[in-house]
Write an enzyme that holds these catalytic residues in place. Structure first.
Site, PDB file in Angstrom:
ATOM      1  N   HIS A  70     -26.841 -19.403  -0.087  1.00 39.20           N
ATOM      2  CA  HIS A  70     -26.501 -18.347  -1.055  1.00 39.20           C
ATOM      3  C   HIS A  70     -27.813 -17.588  -1.788  1.00 39.20           C
ATOM      4  O   HIS A  70     -27.706 -16.536  -1.907  1.00 39.20           O
ATOM      5  CB  HIS A  70     -25.887 -18.985  -2.344  1.00 39.20           C
ATOM      6  CG  HIS A  70     -24.382 -19.772  -2.083  1.00 39.20           C
ATOM      7  ND1 HIS A  70     -24.285 -20.845  -2.167  1.00 39.20           N
ATOM      8  CD2 HIS A  70     -23.185 -18.781  -1.693  1.00 39.20           C
ATOM      9  CE1 HIS A  70     -22.960 -21.037  -2.063  1.00 39.20           C
ATOM     10  NE2 HIS A  70     -22.371 -20.036  -1.519  1.00 39.20           N
ATOM     11  N   LEU A 123     -25.578 -24.838   6.091  1.00 39.31           N
ATOM     12  CA  LEU A 123     -25.470 -25.214   4.668  1.00 39.31           C
ATOM     13  C   LEU A 123     -24.058 -24.806   4.109  1.00 39.31           C
ATOM     14  O   LEU A 123     -23.496 -23.787   4.576  1.00 39.31           O
ATOM     15  CB  LEU A 123     -26.598 -24.528   3.862  1.00 39.31           C
ATOM     16  CG  LEU A 123     -27.973 -25.117   4.039  1.00 39.31           C
ATOM     17  CD1 LEU A 123     -28.901 -24.379   2.784  1.00 39.31           C
ATOM     18  CD2 LEU A 123     -28.130 -26.446   3.941  1.00 39.31           C
ATOM     19  N   GLN A 174     -22.834 -14.522   7.729  1.00 41.47           N
ATOM     20  CA  GLN A 174     -22.290 -14.824   9.098  1.00 41.47           C
ATOM     21  C   GLN A 174     -21.584 -16.216   9.302  1.00 41.47           C
ATOM     22  O   GLN A 174     -20.801 -16.298  10.031  1.00 41.47           O
ATOM     23  CB  GLN A 174     -23.466 -14.527  10.159  1.00 41.47           C
ATOM     24  CG  GLN A 174     -23.106 -14.661  11.421  1.00 41.47           C
ATOM     25  CD  GLN A 174     -22.058 -13.632  11.994  1.00 41.47           C
ATOM     26  OE1 GLN A 174     -22.126 -12.482  11.458  1.00 41.47           O
ATOM     27  NE2 GLN A 174     -21.107 -13.840  12.834  1.00 41.47           N
ATOM     28  N   LYS A 175     -21.936 -17.054   8.453  1.00 43.57           N
ATOM     29  CA  LYS A 175     -21.412 -18.427   8.450  1.00 43.57           C
ATOM     30  C   LYS A 175     -19.813 -18.290   8.551  1.00 43.57           C
ATOM     31  O   LYS A 175     -19.204 -19.166   9.184  1.00 43.57           O
ATOM     32  CB  LYS A 175     -21.934 -19.201   7.332  1.00 43.57           C
ATOM     33  CG  LYS A 175     -21.242 -20.384   6.977  1.00 43.57           C
ATOM     34  CD  LYS A 175     -21.484 -21.681   7.823  1.00 43.57           C
ATOM     35  CE  LYS A 175     -20.813 -22.989   7.115  1.00 43.57           C
ATOM     36  NZ  LYS A 175     -19.612 -22.845   6.355  1.00 43.57           N
ATOM     37  N   ASP A 176     -19.495 -17.559   7.717  1.00 43.08           N
ATOM     38  CA  ASP A 176     -17.913 -17.404   7.645  1.00 43.08           C
ATOM     39  C   ASP A 176     -17.761 -15.905   8.372  1.00 43.08           C
ATOM     40  O   ASP A 176     -17.218 -14.860   7.621  1.00 43.08           O
ATOM     41  CB  ASP A 176     -17.334 -17.240   6.193  1.00 43.08           C
ATOM     42  CG  ASP A 176     -17.648 -18.330   5.242  1.00 43.08           C
ATOM     43  OD1 ASP A 176     -16.743 -19.245   5.435  1.00 43.08           O
ATOM     44  OD2 ASP A 176     -18.768 -18.392   4.594  1.00 43.08           O
ATOM     45  N   MET A 192     -18.436 -18.781  -4.564  1.00 40.71           N
ATOM     46  CA  MET A 192     -17.479 -19.649  -5.055  1.00 40.71           C
ATOM     47  C   MET A 192     -18.457 -20.562  -5.846  1.00 40.71           C
ATOM     48  O   MET A 192     -17.960 -21.655  -6.337  1.00 40.71           O
ATOM     49  CB  MET A 192     -16.600 -20.437  -4.288  1.00 40.71           C
ATOM     50  CG  MET A 192     -15.554 -19.379  -3.690  1.00 40.71           C
ATOM     51  SD  MET A 192     -14.053 -19.860  -3.066  1.00 40.71           S
ATOM     52  CE  MET A 192     -14.637 -21.162  -1.800  1.00 40.71           C
ATOM     53  N   GLY A 193     -19.647 -20.065  -6.126  1.00 40.76           N
ATOM     54  CA  GLY A 193     -20.582 -21.180  -6.800  1.00 40.76           C
ATOM     55  C   GLY A 193     -21.172 -22.369  -6.100  1.00 40.76           C
ATOM     56  O   GLY A 193     -20.933 -22.389  -4.693  1.00 40.76           O
ATOM     57  N   LEU A 238     -23.904 -23.236  -5.600  1.00 37.61           N
ATOM     58  CA  LEU A 238     -24.937 -22.492  -4.826  1.00 37.61           C
ATOM     59  C   LEU A 238     -26.111 -23.369  -4.156  1.00 37.61           C
ATOM     60  O   LEU A 238     -26.521 -24.297  -4.929  1.00 37.61           O
ATOM     61  CB  LEU A 238     -25.683 -21.333  -5.793  1.00 37.61           C
ATOM     62  CG  LEU A 238     -24.815 -20.733  -6.625  1.00 37.61           C
ATOM     63  CD1 LEU A 238     -25.412 -19.725  -7.492  1.00 37.61           C
ATOM     64  CD2 LEU A 238     -23.827 -19.610  -5.514  1.00 37.61           C
TER      65      LEU A 238
HETATM   66  P1  AMP Z   1     -18.725 -19.401  -0.504  1.00 35.91           P
HETATM   67  O1  AMP Z   1     -19.540 -19.645  -1.864  1.00 35.91           O
HETATM   68  O2  AMP Z   1     -18.727 -20.592   0.200  1.00 35.91           O
HETATM   69  O3  AMP Z   1     -17.670 -18.747  -0.770  1.00 35.91           O
HETATM   70  O4  AMP Z   1     -19.916 -18.309   0.149  1.00 35.91           O
HETATM   71  C1  AMP Z   1     -20.376 -17.055  -0.432  1.00 35.91           C
HETATM   72  C2  AMP Z   1     -21.185 -16.658   0.505  1.00 35.91           C
HETATM   73  O5  AMP Z   1     -22.262 -17.266   0.906  1.00 35.91           O
HETATM   74  C3  AMP Z   1     -20.216 -16.107   1.708  1.00 35.91           C
HETATM   75  O6  AMP Z   1     -20.583 -14.863   2.104  1.00 35.91           O
HETATM   76  C4  AMP Z   1     -20.735 -17.095   2.721  1.00 35.91           C
HETATM   77  O7  AMP Z   1     -20.584 -16.466   4.133  1.00 35.91           O
HETATM   78  C5  AMP Z   1     -21.873 -17.253   2.529  1.00 35.91           C
HETATM   79  N1  AMP Z   1     -22.886 -18.593   2.817  1.00 35.91           N
HETATM   80  C6  AMP Z   1     -22.062 -19.860   2.989  1.00 35.91           C
HETATM   81  N2  AMP Z   1     -23.160 -20.839   3.502  1.00 35.91           N
HETATM   82  C7  AMP Z   1     -23.982 -20.030   4.123  1.00 35.91           C
HETATM   83  C8  AMP Z   1     -24.937 -20.368   4.870  1.00 35.91           C
HETATM   84  N3  AMP Z   1     -25.330 -21.606   5.352  1.00 35.91           N
HETATM   85  N4  AMP Z   1     -25.777 -19.210   5.268  1.00 35.91           N
HETATM   86  C9  AMP Z   1     -25.749 -18.053   4.751  1.00 35.91           C
HETATM   87  N5  AMP Z   1     -24.568 -17.722   3.990  1.00 35.91           N
HETATM   88  C10 AMP Z   1     -23.877 -18.527   3.864  1.00 35.91           C
END
Ligand code: AMP
Length: 284
Positions: free
Chosen positions: A37, A184, A148-150, A30-31, A33
């Site tokens: 990411h 993060l 794995q965060k989500d 979702m940006g 970054l």
């Molecule tokens: P988001 O932009 O928050 O939707 O995240 C995009 C991807 O990045 C998803 O697969 C998240 O699980 C991953 N992500 C978000 N935060 C972290 C993190 N701290 N470490 C590793 N992957 C992450």
């Protein structure tokens, strides 16, 4: 090689054709970054010849009282990150391009979409799975990388791929943290200095639970983590706990006292106006 920005599906098709032969890895985001990411993009490169990143703040996965309108949007910086990480295509569709005005059909995350995180965010995982399946159909990757965060999101995407025979390999990536333990997140930029101090209790609680995991069973792990969260409930600003759970990583059902093998210790809490989630994987 150059980075192509594709702002709609026609441009994506053209960019995809121009990639030439080789395996494609997709990293949906979702940006806003950050290093987390970036780590996904690097892992994606290990699994494929070309990396495609999508940047799309998906309205379907936000509840009416959630932060869709104020979700951080840092497009120019995001493009620089993708360029630095050797990404070939950034797909940045608009909501109008993604969703037909008369759309009817959605993916249902089933019972597993309504527990734990899903109990606090009704419809969230339906929205996630719907957009992920659409992105898979549009980008047609061989492999896709998720954090794995989500953890529940990752488990549900694995479930969707298995249940609906989606021909994409799913790779999970470890959580990237700040040196002090804070996982993060794009939402960390909402945190004030005081919020951030309170927010550290999430990862501290998980570490306390994990440390007990060497000797204690599920009840002892949860007690150790809960003690840290209860202390943080008295901080200023306070930590407001949504849930703390020890769950089966594949189903997100609570891990009972006789649970053996991998278990996930997951936490969600609000600090100020920001809602944060974190988890660790333990072996019992
Ligand atoms: P988001 O932009 O928050 O939707 O995240 C995009 C991807 O990045 C998803 O697969 C998240 O699980 C991953 N992500 C978000 N935060 C972290 C993190 N701290 N470490 C590793 N992957 C992450």
């Amino acid at each position: 090689m150059d980075l192509t920005v594709a702002a709609d599906r026609a441009a994506l098709d053209k960019a995809r054709d121009e990639l030439g032969p080789g395996r494609i890895a997709l990293v949906p985001t979702m940006g806003a970054l950050h290093e987390g990411h970036r780590s996904l993009m690097r892992l994606a490169r290990e699994h494929a010849d070309h990396v495609v990143v999508s940047v799309f703040v998906n309205p379907l996965q936000f509840g009416p009282d959630e932060d869709f309108s104020r979700y951080p949007r840092t497009f120019d910086a995001d493009l620089r990150v993708c360029e630095e990480e050797g990404v070939r295509v950034v797909f940045t569709p608009s909501a109008d391009d993604m969703y037909l005005p008369d759309r009817q059909v959605e993916v249902s995350a089933g019972g597993m979409g309504g527990v734990v995180e899903g109990a606090f965010r009704p419809g969230h995982f339906d929205g996630v799975l719907t957009v992920v399946l659409k992105l898979f159909n549009l980008v047609r990757p061989d492999v896709a990388v998720f954090g794995q965060k989500d953890a529940q999101q990752l488990a549900l995407i694995r479930r969707m791929v298995a249940d609906l025979d989606v021909p994409v390999s799913i790779v999970g990536a470890p959580t990237v943290r700040e040196p002090d333990g804070l996982a993060l997140s794009s939402r960390n930029r909402y945190l004030s200095e005081a919020d951030r101090r309170t927010a550290l209790a999430l990862s501290r609680a998980l570490r306390a639970g994990a440390a007990r995991g060497q000797t204690a069973g599920p009840a002892g792990i949860l007690d150790a983590a809960r003690a840290v969260l209860e202390e943080a409930a008295r901080f200023d600003p306070p930590l407001l706990l949504d849930y703390l759970i020890l769950a089966d990583p594949a189903t997100f059902a609570p891990a009972g006292d006789d649970h053996r093998g991998e278990a996930i210790l997951a936490v969600a809490a609000k600090v100020g106006t920001t809602r944060l989630i974190d988890n660790v994987v333990l072996t019992l």
